[in-house]
Design an enzyme around this catalytic site. Structure first.
Site, PDB file in Angstrom:
ATOM      1  N   GLY A  53       0.781  -1.199   0.062  1.00  0.00           N
ATOM      2  CA  GLY A  53       0.020   0.031   0.086  1.00  0.00           C
ATOM      3  C   GLY A  53       0.843   1.214  -0.061  1.00  0.00           C
ATOM      4  N   GLY A  58       3.934   7.911   2.882  1.00  0.00           N
ATOM      5  CA  GLY A  58       4.955   7.048   2.428  1.00  0.00           C
ATOM      6  C   GLY A  58       4.311   5.689   1.884  1.00  0.00           C
ATOM      7  N   GLU A  59       4.922   4.640   2.474  1.00  0.00           N
ATOM      8  CA  GLU A  59       4.470   3.374   2.005  1.00  0.00           C
ATOM      9  C   GLU A  59       4.255   2.330   3.125  1.00  0.00           C
ATOM     10  OE1 GLU A  59       7.388   2.909  -1.000  1.00  0.00           O
ATOM     11  OE2 GLU A  59       8.307   0.982   0.003  1.00  0.00           O
ATOM     12  N   LYS A  75       5.023   0.341   8.415  1.00  0.00           N
ATOM     13  CA  LYS A  75       4.640   1.728   7.645  1.00  0.00           C
ATOM     14  C   LYS A  75       6.054   2.460   7.548  1.00  0.00           C
ATOM     15  CE  LYS A  75       0.884   5.073   8.295  1.00  0.00           C
ATOM     16  NZ  LYS A  75      -0.347   5.270   9.101  1.00  0.00           N
ATOM     17  N   ASP A 165     -10.363  10.967  11.619  1.00  0.00           N
ATOM     18  CA  ASP A 165     -10.356  10.404  10.319  1.00  0.00           C
ATOM     19  C   ASP A 165     -11.274   9.146  10.158  1.00  0.00           C
ATOM     20  OD1 ASP A 165      -8.904  10.203   8.057  1.00  0.00           O
ATOM     21  OD2 ASP A 165      -7.183   9.032   8.645  1.00  0.00           O
TER      22      ASP A 165
END
Length: 415
Positions: A53, A58-59, A75, A165
């Site tokens: 993802g 970032g990723e 992460k 969120d």
């Protein structure tokens, strides 16, 4: 990345002294990254695998604990990020750890040019499961989700945090095959904020003219109006998400506008213009009662979580449902980062959402930064609408279910 080979220098003497379960839960990174065999490591224990993802943070990578042989989520955020948030998110996870429904954090430290946070690996998100169920959930499934998420949000609030969120991508089931595969987990605290000042122990002050923070589709009406968020806004956003699951869509989806600012304005205007009775039409009155209650809360007011839970548990019981965690997706094949698995039907009814220690096999996946097909700002609407910064989200698989996404323009996440 071949996980069956040994990690070379990753297995240091210092690493062997670490806890096998956590692998070094320290905010100070031990020398990490590449080994003589070219394997990328985070800390002494965690080998970095394939990308599962990405987003503006970032990723997200699949990882493996070399000492326990268990998969984890890693992460990664560039150390030179213009708006670093990963260490703050790590701190929030530490505040929230050791309860059911919050993924366990194992490690934080440097990894080459990145900061890395290692967490439990979870199953698919509610958005993935919504797609799997033809984009409608039954009342029973929505109520089982709602009862758990009110409890999750109450717990977050008891730790002096507001979440800010709410979206289906940020609520995940446990990893299939684990003891807690049916529990709904809350992830991604990159936008969370302390609403109790840690020094004064007082509630943050009411303010206006605030930037939008959250996802436009679900955020509260007061957030659209630029008001500082508090506990009430998390609960209102949950209510919008519950109706999204029941209806299949919300009246303010798919609105067209020339600019993002105009689009946000249209979404907010449509929310205000849609009576609760219309939004909840043809659904149990309790759904409307929930939204009326949370929208009437004062900025400083502590919500009555027990009242809201009881609304839904009473409706659940009156409807003749059994809280057996047999969701609409039970028995369907669930794609995961480590392969497709079939969900087992619960063998027996379980007690309603109680706080228990984590199973160490559970997990985290974050779809933060991914875009919903009909909502190009999903996950990014926290940027100040007066100063959008466009970034390219590369063609990437969706974190949980590996659905392909095309390149889209999105807003840069801001603190």
């Amino acid at each position: 990345m071949d996980f069956d080979k040994k990690g070379g220098k990753g297995e240091t003497e210092e690493g062997r002294r670490m806890s096998k379960a956590g692998g070094g839960r320290s905010s100070h990174g031990i020398r990490s990254s590449g080994t003589s065999s070219g394997v990328l490591m985070v800390g002494p224990n965690f080998r970095v695998g394939k990308k599962i993802g990405c987003g503006n943070f970032g990723e997200l990578r699949l990882g493996k604990n070399l000492y326990t042989n268990e998969y984890v989520a890693i992460k990664l955020e560039p150390i030179k990020s213009r708006a670093p948030q990963l260490h703050l998110e790590y701190r929030f996870y530490k505040q929230l750890s050791a309860t059911e429904g919050v993924p366990q954090v194992y490690y934080f430290g440097p990894c080459g040019k990145y900061n890395a946070m290692v967490l439990e690996l979870l199953g698919p998100s509610l958005e993935d499961l919504f797609d799997l169920c033809d984009r409608t959930f039954t009342l029973k499934t929505v109520l089982m989700i709602a009862i758990q998420l009110i409890t999750r949000m109450e717990y977050v609030h008891t730790k002096s945090l507001i979440y800010r969120d709410v979206k289906p991508e940020n609520f995940l089931v446990g990893r299939p095959g684990t003891k807690r595969q049916h529990a709904i987990h809350i992830i991604d605290f990159g936008l969370a904020k302390e609403y109790i000042d840690p020094e004064t122990k007082k509630h943050i002050p009411y303010r206006e003219h605030k930037s939008l923070t959250g996802t436009a589709r679900y955020m509260s009406i007061n957030t659209h109006l630029g008001k500082e968020q508090s506990r009430r806004d998390d609960l209102e956003a949950l209510g919008h998400m519950f109706m999204y699951f029941l209806r299949g869509s919300l009246p303010w989806q798919g609105l067209k506008a020339d600019t993002l600012k105009e689009r946000y304005q249209k979404i907010g205007d449509t929310k205000r213009a849609t009576p609760i009775e219309v939004l909840c039409e043809n659904f149990p009155e309790e759904m409307a009662t929930y939204l009326r209650y949370v929208r009437r809360l004062d900025f400083f007011e502590k919500p009555d979580y027990d009242y809201l839970r009881k609304l839904f548990t009473d409706l659940f019981d009156r409807s003749g449902f059994v809280f057996d965690y047999e969701y609409d997706w039970a028995g369907k094949p669930l794609p995961t980062p480590i392969g497709t698995v079939h969900t087992d039907l619960p063998s027996q009814p379980q007690l309603r959402d109680k706080t228990q220690p984590h199973s160490k096999n559970q997990a985290l996946n974050s779809t933060n930064g991914e875009l919903n097909a009909d909502d190009p700002t999903a996950g990014h609407s926290n940027a100040p609408i007066t100063a959008p910064a466009e970034v390219e989200v590369a063609d990437e698989t969706k974190c949980c279910c590996f659905f392909k996404r095309r390149k889209r323009k999105s807003l840069q996440r801001h603190k």
